[in-house]
Design a protein around this motif. Sequence first.
Motif, PDB file in Angstrom:
ATOM      1  N   TYR A   6       6.681   5.000   5.450  1.00 34.52           N
ATOM      2  CA  TYR A   6       6.118   5.560   4.234  1.00 34.52           C
ATOM      3  C   TYR A   6       4.794   6.226   4.548  1.00 34.52           C
ATOM      4  O   TYR A   6       4.167   5.953   5.550  1.00 34.52           O
ATOM      5  N   TYR A   7       4.371   7.091   3.665  1.00 38.30           N
ATOM      6  CA  TYR A   7       3.127   7.815   3.865  1.00 38.30           C
ATOM      7  C   TYR A   7       2.120   7.450   2.795  1.00 38.30           C
ATOM      8  O   TYR A   7       2.458   7.309   1.633  1.00 38.30           O
ATOM      9  N   ASP A   8       0.887   7.289   3.227  1.00 41.63           N
ATOM     10  CA  ASP A   8      -0.218   7.040   2.316  1.00 41.63           C
ATOM     11  C   ASP A   8      -0.446   8.323   1.520  1.00 41.63           C
ATOM     12  O   ASP A   8      -0.644   9.396   2.094  1.00 41.63           O
ATOM     13  N   GLU A   9      -0.391   8.236   0.211  1.00 47.19           N
ATOM     14  CA  GLU A   9      -0.537   9.431  -0.623  1.00 47.19           C
ATOM     15  C   GLU A   9      -1.927  10.052  -0.509  1.00 47.19           C
ATOM     16  O   GLU A   9      -2.081  11.256  -0.701  1.00 47.19           O
ATOM     17  N   ASP A  10      -2.927   9.244  -0.195  1.00 53.65           N
ATOM     18  CA  ASP A  10      -4.290   9.765  -0.105  1.00 53.65           C
ATOM     19  C   ASP A  10      -4.535  10.497   1.212  1.00 53.65           C
ATOM     20  O   ASP A  10      -5.227  11.508   1.245  1.00 53.65           O
ATOM     21  N   THR A  11      -3.977   9.975   2.308  1.00 50.01           N
ATOM     22  CA  THR A  11      -4.256  10.551   3.629  1.00 50.01           C
ATOM     23  C   THR A  11      -3.058  11.276   4.230  1.00 50.01           C
ATOM     24  O   THR A  11      -3.194  11.935   5.249  1.00 50.01           O
ATOM     25  N   THR A  15       2.218   4.835   7.065  1.00 53.17           N
ATOM     26  CA  THR A  15       1.586   3.551   6.792  1.00 53.17           C
ATOM     27  C   THR A  15       2.619   2.461   6.557  1.00 53.17           C
ATOM     28  O   THR A  15       3.770   2.746   6.241  1.00 53.17           O
ATOM     29  N   SER A  46       4.440  -0.039  -5.167  1.00 54.06           N
ATOM     30  CA  SER A  46       3.436   0.954  -4.784  1.00 54.06           C
ATOM     31  C   SER A  46       3.984   1.930  -3.750  1.00 54.06           C
ATOM     32  O   SER A  46       3.535   3.068  -3.669  1.00 54.06           O
ATOM     33  N   ALA A  47       4.974   1.493  -2.970  1.00 50.40           N
ATOM     34  CA  ALA A  47       5.602   2.380  -1.992  1.00 50.40           C
ATOM     35  C   ALA A  47       6.687   3.247  -2.628  1.00 50.40           C
ATOM     36  O   ALA A  47       7.251   4.112  -1.971  1.00 50.40           O
TER      37      ALA A  47
END
Length: 53
Positions: A6-11, A15, A46-47
């Motif tokens: 998964y990818y951190d939405e902020d960066t 992650t 959250s993911a």
Amino acid sequence: MPEPRYYDEDTSAPTHGPAIADPTGGSTIDAQSRTAINAMLAALRSAGIIAQD
């Protein structure tokens, strides 16, 4: 640990979800199990793997 899926939405970086401690034995196992389950559900929500409440 496997590669992050998964990818951190902020960066936008790959992650993993947060670490979740294993429940310990004894008289508090039920409370610790509920806490761990809630943490797992929160991480899945959250993911975006499962729907929000």
